[in-house]
Design an enzyme around this catalytic site. Sequence first.
Site, PDB file in Angstrom:
ATOM      1  N   GLU A  12       0.843  -1.213   0.000  1.00 26.20           N
ATOM      2  CA  GLU A  12       0.000   0.000   0.000  1.00 26.20           C
ATOM      3  C   GLU A  12       0.870   1.253   0.000  1.00 26.20           C
ATOM      4  OE1 GLU A  12      -2.570   0.233   3.453  1.00 26.20           O
ATOM      5  OE2 GLU A  12      -0.988  -0.531   4.743  1.00 26.20           O
ATOM      6  N   ASP A 216      -9.161 -10.962   7.109  1.00 25.55           N
ATOM      7  CA  ASP A 216      -9.386 -12.341   7.566  1.00 25.55           C
ATOM      8  C   ASP A 216     -10.348 -12.304   8.746  1.00 25.55           C
ATOM      9  OD1 ASP A 216      -6.495 -11.358   8.704  1.00 25.55           O
ATOM     10  OD2 ASP A 216      -7.663 -12.372  10.249  1.00 25.55           O
TER      11      ASP A 216
HETATM   12  N1  ADE Z   1      -3.830  -8.134  10.846  1.00 28.61           N
HETATM   13  C1  ADE Z   1      -4.600  -8.710   9.915  1.00 28.61           C
HETATM   14  N2  ADE Z   1      -5.197  -9.812  10.383  1.00 28.61           N
HETATM   15  C2  ADE Z   1      -4.792  -9.941  11.656  1.00 28.61           C
HETATM   16  C3  ADE Z   1      -5.050 -10.890  12.659  1.00 28.61           C
HETATM   17  N3  ADE Z   1      -5.845 -11.924  12.432  1.00 28.61           N
HETATM   18  N4  ADE Z   1      -4.454 -10.716  13.865  1.00 28.61           N
HETATM   19  C4  ADE Z   1      -3.632  -9.672  14.083  1.00 28.61           C
HETATM   20  N5  ADE Z   1      -3.350  -8.749  13.169  1.00 28.61           N
HETATM   21  C5  ADE Z   1      -3.924  -8.881  11.967  1.00 28.61           C
END
Ligand code: ADE
Length: 248
Positions: A12, A216
């Site tokens: 980014e 996620d």
């Molecule tokens: N950044 C993106 N996904 C994450 C996660 N599951 N835990 C901590 N930081 C993150």
Amino acid sequence: MRIGIMGAMTEEVDSIHSHMTNVKEFEHGDRKYYIGNINSHEVVLVFSRWGKVASAATVTSLITEFKIDHLIFTGVAGAADPSLNIGDIVVSEQLYQHDMDARPLFKKHQIPLTKITFFQADPLLKEKAHRATDGLFASLTAKIPAESLARFNIRELKCRFGTIATGDQFIYSRERTEAILADVPETVAVEMEGGAVAQVCNDYKIPFVVIRTISDKADHTSEIDFPAFINEVARHYSEHIVTGMLRL
Ligand code: ADE
């Protein structure tokens, strides 16, 4: 007025860099800082690095060496709120550090000697960030192959304000996410830098906002989703939002 822009992913930072003019590069503390312009704004762009210490060190230099007046911090996060989907956006209402625990000296999550648990984002920057997501989905469909969007099940996107939890842990089990939610039920997203950066901004009275794209679900699927999402999708979000904020 100098605006600091920090990205938590190199991809980014590269995308935002491509919008800068009159760019000068400086090395400081093993990081590269880019000073230049986006539209009529003077900006300083840098990759935060990962984790609380690294990102706190980066923002401290942005403030003390590069003299920024405001901070925009973008990146990705895991969803703690199950109603959030991959590709949605969280604009920080407030941030805290879920791994800070100096009991019995201080309350759980309270930052020692500050009496603060939750760091509040700047109201004006928050509104600008939210407005800058207008038109984002249309722009994504023009830039990202339909098969990538389909793979991550991105058919629309929502942007919401919320509480972000920060800690030096990549969260990849629902049990850990549930433990974070048991302590602070209003948590919507988890990441590894925002709360530390917010603490430094609070020390120096620098207005800030943290903007995170959900990469996620902060569960057992997190490690699978994460790298592919960054490469194929996430960088386009930050580019659209940051350039949009600097157009307003
Ligand atoms: N950044 C993106 N996904 C994450 C996660 N599951 N835990 C901590 N930081 C993150």
